[in-house]
Structure formats: C-alpha cells, structure tokens
Design a protein around this motif. Structure first.
Motif, mmCIF file in Angstrom:
data_model
loop_
_atom_site.group_PDB
_atom_site.id
_atom_site.type_symbol
_atom_site.label_atom_id
_atom_site.label_comp_id
_atom_site.label_asym_id
_atom_site.label_seq_id
_atom_site.Cartn_x
_atom_site.Cartn_y
_atom_site.Cartn_z
ATOM 1 N N ILE A 1 -12.125 27.114 -76.683
ATOM 2 C CA ILE A 1 -11.872 26.115 -77.720
ATOM 3 C C ILE A 1 -10.709 25.218 -77.312
ATOM 4 O O ILE A 1 -10.780 23.985 -77.420
ATOM 5 C CB ILE A 1 -11.573 26.798 -79.075
ATOM 6 C CG1 ILE A 1 -12.854 27.394 -79.665
ATOM 7 C CG2 ILE A 1 -10.954 25.798 -80.050
ATOM 8 C CD1 ILE A 1 -12.627 28.129 -80.978
ATOM 9 N N TRP A 2 -9.639 25.815 -76.804
ATOM 10 C CA TRP A 2 -8.471 25.043 -76.376
ATOM 11 C C TRP A 2 -8.827 24.144 -75.189
ATOM 12 O O TRP A 2 -8.387 22.999 -75.116
ATOM 13 C CB TRP A 2 -7.330 25.991 -76.022
ATOM 14 C CG TRP A 2 -6.107 25.321 -75.464
ATOM 15 C CD1 TRP A 2 -5.537 25.540 -74.249
ATOM 16 C CD2 TRP A 2 -5.323 24.307 -76.095
ATOM 17 N NE1 TRP A 2 -4.433 24.752 -74.077
ATOM 18 C CE2 TRP A 2 -4.276 23.969 -75.195
ATOM 19 C CE3 TRP A 2 -5.389 23.661 -77.324
ATOM 20 C CZ2 TRP A 2 -3.323 23.009 -75.498
ATOM 21 C CZ3 TRP A 2 -4.426 22.699 -77.626
ATOM 22 C CH2 TRP A 2 -3.413 22.392 -76.717
ATOM 23 N N THR B 1 -21.823 37.287 -68.836
ATOM 24 C CA THR B 1 -21.122 37.553 -70.088
ATOM 25 C C THR B 1 -22.079 37.957 -71.198
ATOM 26 O O THR B 1 -21.739 38.775 -72.043
ATOM 27 C CB THR B 1 -20.328 36.312 -70.548
ATOM 28 O OG1 THR B 1 -21.222 35.189 -70.643
ATOM 29 C CG2 THR B 1 -19.240 35.988 -69.564
ATOM 30 N N ALA B 2 -23.286 37.381 -71.201
ATOM 31 C CA ALA B 2 -24.249 37.710 -72.265
ATOM 32 C C ALA B 2 -25.661 37.484 -71.756
ATOM 33 O O ALA B 2 -26.273 36.469 -72.039
ATOM 34 C CB ALA B 2 -23.981 36.855 -73.503
ATOM 35 N N PRO B 3 -26.206 38.393 -70.947
ATOM 36 C CA PRO B 3 -27.536 38.214 -70.387
ATOM 37 C C PRO B 3 -28.632 38.228 -71.450
ATOM 38 O O PRO B 3 -28.495 38.876 -72.473
ATOM 39 C CB PRO B 3 -27.686 39.409 -69.445
ATOM 40 C CG PRO B 3 -26.756 40.438 -69.983
ATOM 41 C CD PRO B 3 -25.597 39.681 -70.554
ATOM 42 N N GLY C 1 -25.116 26.707 -73.544
ATOM 43 C CA GLY C 1 -25.498 26.249 -74.872
ATOM 44 C C GLY C 1 -24.375 25.480 -75.529
ATOM 45 O O GLY C 1 -23.808 24.556 -74.947
ATOM 46 N N HIS C 2 -24.032 25.855 -76.755
ATOM 47 C CA HIS C 2 -22.895 25.234 -77.421
ATOM 48 C C HIS C 2 -21.599 25.691 -76.760
ATOM 49 O O HIS C 2 -21.464 26.861 -76.400
ATOM 50 C CB HIS C 2 -22.841 25.646 -78.902
ATOM 51 C CG HIS C 2 -24.001 25.177 -79.715
ATOM 52 N ND1 HIS C 2 -24.340 23.849 -79.842
ATOM 53 C CD2 HIS C 2 -24.909 25.879 -80.450
ATOM 54 C CE1 HIS C 2 -25.390 23.748 -80.626
ATOM 55 N NE2 HIS C 2 -25.764 24.962 -81.003
ATOM 56 N N ASN C 3 -20.647 24.759 -76.573
ATOM 57 C CA ASN C 3 -19.331 25.235 -76.175
ATOM 58 C C ASN C 3 -18.681 25.901 -77.388
ATOM 59 O O ASN C 3 -19.151 25.779 -78.523
ATOM 60 C CB ASN C 3 -18.473 24.099 -75.606
ATOM 61 C CG ASN C 3 -18.185 22.996 -76.614
ATOM 62 O OD1 ASN C 3 -17.625 23.226 -77.677
ATOM 63 N ND2 ASN C 3 -18.566 21.762 -76.270
ATOM 64 N N ALA C 4 -17.589 26.611 -77.160
ATOM 65 C CA ALA C 4 -16.984 27.427 -78.217
ATOM 66 C C ALA C 4 -16.520 26.590 -79.404
ATOM 67 O O ALA C 4 -16.683 26.999 -80.558
ATOM 68 C CB ALA C 4 -15.811 28.221 -77.642
ATOM 69 N N LYS D 1 -11.004 36.799 -76.980
ATOM 70 C CA LYS D 1 -9.999 35.824 -76.566
ATOM 71 C C LYS D 1 -10.614 34.669 -75.779
ATOM 72 O O LYS D 1 -10.127 33.539 -75.853
ATOM 73 C CB LYS D 1 -8.934 36.517 -75.718
ATOM 74 C CG LYS D 1 -8.061 37.503 -76.493
ATOM 75 C CD LYS D 1 -6.988 38.102 -75.601
ATOM 76 C CE LYS D 1 -6.099 39.064 -76.371
ATOM 77 N NZ LYS D 1 -5.051 39.666 -75.505
ATOM 78 N N PHE D 2 -11.675 34.955 -75.016
ATOM 79 C CA PHE D 2 -12.299 33.905 -74.214
ATOM 80 C C PHE D 2 -12.822 32.782 -75.107
ATOM 81 O O PHE D 2 -12.849 31.617 -74.700
ATOM 82 C CB PHE D 2 -13.451 34.488 -73.388
ATOM 83 C CG PHE D 2 -14.664 34.874 -74.191
ATOM 84 C CD1 PHE D 2 -15.702 33.975 -74.374
ATOM 85 C CD2 PHE D 2 -14.759 36.118 -74.775
ATOM 86 C CE1 PHE D 2 -16.816 34.320 -75.114
ATOM 87 C CE2 PHE D 2 -15.866 36.475 -75.524
ATOM 88 C CZ PHE D 2 -16.908 35.572 -75.695
#
Length: 247
Positions: free
Chosen positions: A108-109, A235-237, A128-131, A102-103
């Motif tokens: 994105i919104w 969130t993602a090490p 990095g890249h946004n969603a 969901k994040f």
C-alpha cells in the motif's frame, strides 16, 4: 567502450478477470450512473414549464421508476459479487481486499509513492489488484451495503413487496427518514469521488505499467512479467489461473 545491455522482460499472458467479474463491473458502472443521475433529480427536481397536461409530463415518476429498477439491479449484483468472492479465482477472492499481513501494508505504501510522488522503476507490483486498490474496494463494498440499507429503508414504507419491507427497521435505527436520506446522499458523494479517482488511476497505471490494465476488464487478460507472476504464485498459488507465455 563499455557495452550497454538492455533487459527484455519475458511476459506471461494471465487470465486475471473472469467473465462474471467483468460483467459485474460493467453492470455496476451502468446502474451507478443511472442511480446518481436520477438520485440528483429526485432530491432536487427541475421545474419544467409546458402547455401539455400534467399527466403527459410524468418526469418525476419516470425518474423514480428508473431509480428503483437500477437499485434492484445494483442490490442483486452486489449480492452476486459477495458470493463470487468465495468461489471465483484468486484475483476475485476476498483475500485481495482484506489486509492479511505486513506485506499488504508495505505494498500500500509503495503504491501511494507511485500514485502521489510518481516514483519510477517499481511500477509492477501485483497481478490482480494492487494492495491499495483492493483495500479501497473493501470500503466500497461497505458503502454498497450502506446504500442498499438506506435506499431500501426509505423505500420500505411505500412498497408492497416483501423485500424492501425487510429494511423497514433502518429508519428507526438511524433516527428517522431525514437522517437516512442524509446518509444515502453522503454515500452517493463517496461513489462520485471514487469513480473520478478510479478512472484516473486505471489509465495512469495502464500508462506506467503497460500491462493492458484497461483492456483487461474487457477481455480478462493481462501481460505480466514472468518474475512478478512467479512471485505471485509463490505467495498464493491457484491452479485455476490460466496463462499463456509471450516474449
């Protein structure tokens, strides 16, 4: 009189884009320009009047040769990027492009509100890249595949090499060369639209975020707020992320 305090962000210099990703990006940009220009000429060639012999003005032949060479570079560059999506650092990984929770849609919104409504105060979202960017790049990879299939599908009947002939089934699936050419042409316009929006948003986010968005695709480094970086690591090490703190 009440005192006003200014919050100074603590910045961390993060090595975001690895050299293979940067080389892929700029090589892809170069060959896409070559493919679009030569593709337009091949589909609607100019009438060139000259007193020279026709054999000395082999314009279409040169255009086709450039188009085919650029197509091979485009294809193998694309294959390499697919591979690097599995072995590169976290910012090149496929998890950056495919919604995983969901994040992802929430961000994105948020990015849509920043880009369309120019919402201020919540510009710093991802290292990095946004969603939204990642999700759009996912569709560009699909478009890369479509261009490779339709392009080599058209080339298969006139090539003697085994690689293009692997795609000889494409015209039969799509109903003939005419439809293959149409799909190839429509997908080209997708890339033209993508490039225009991509360049605008890169400069826009560079302006509103001030993180070195543009230069990061040259040198690989971004300046990230410490809070944003720590959140990203939670969130993602990824132990391979190189950093350097700056104040």
């Amino acid at each position: 009189m009440a005192k006003k305090y200014v919050h100074i962000h603590r910045l961390r210099r993060v090595y975001t884009w690895e050299l293979p990703v940067r080389l892929y990006h700029w090589l892809n940009a170069l060959v896409m320009v070559a493919l679009i220009v030569t593709g337009f000429y091949i589909s609607n060639p100019l009438v060139i009047s000259s007193h020279q012999e026709a054999s000395n003005r082999f314009v279409m032949g040169w255009m086709r040769a450039i188009h085919f060479i650029a197509a091979y570079i485009f294809f193998f560059n694309f294959i390499f990027r697919l591979y690097w999506g599995f072995v590169g650092n976290k910012y090149a990984n496929w998890k950056q492009f495919i919604p995983t929770g969901k994040f992802f849609f929430k961000e994105i919104w948020q990015v849509l509100k920043i880009d369309i409504l120019q919402l201020k105060g919540k510009e710093h979202l991802s290292v990095g890249h946004n969603a939204l960017a990642g999700f759009i790049y996912f569709f560009t990879f699909i478009a890369f595949g479509i261009q490779s299939l339709t392009g080599f599908g058209l080339y298969a009947s006139m090539s003697n090499w085994w690689l293009p002939k692997l795609f000889s089934w494409v015209p039969a699936i799509l109903g003939g060369d005419i439809m293959v050419r149409q799909v190839h042409h429509w997908t080209m316009w997708f890339f033209i639209l993508f490039v225009v929006i991509h360049v605008y948003l890169v400069f826009y986010h560079d302006y509103v975020e001030g993180r070195g968005e543009t230069s990061s695709m040259v040198g690989g480094w971004k300046f990230i707020e410490e809070e944003a970086f720590q959140k990203d690591q939670q969130t993602a090490p990824d132990r391979r992320v190189l950093t350097d703190e700056k104040k």
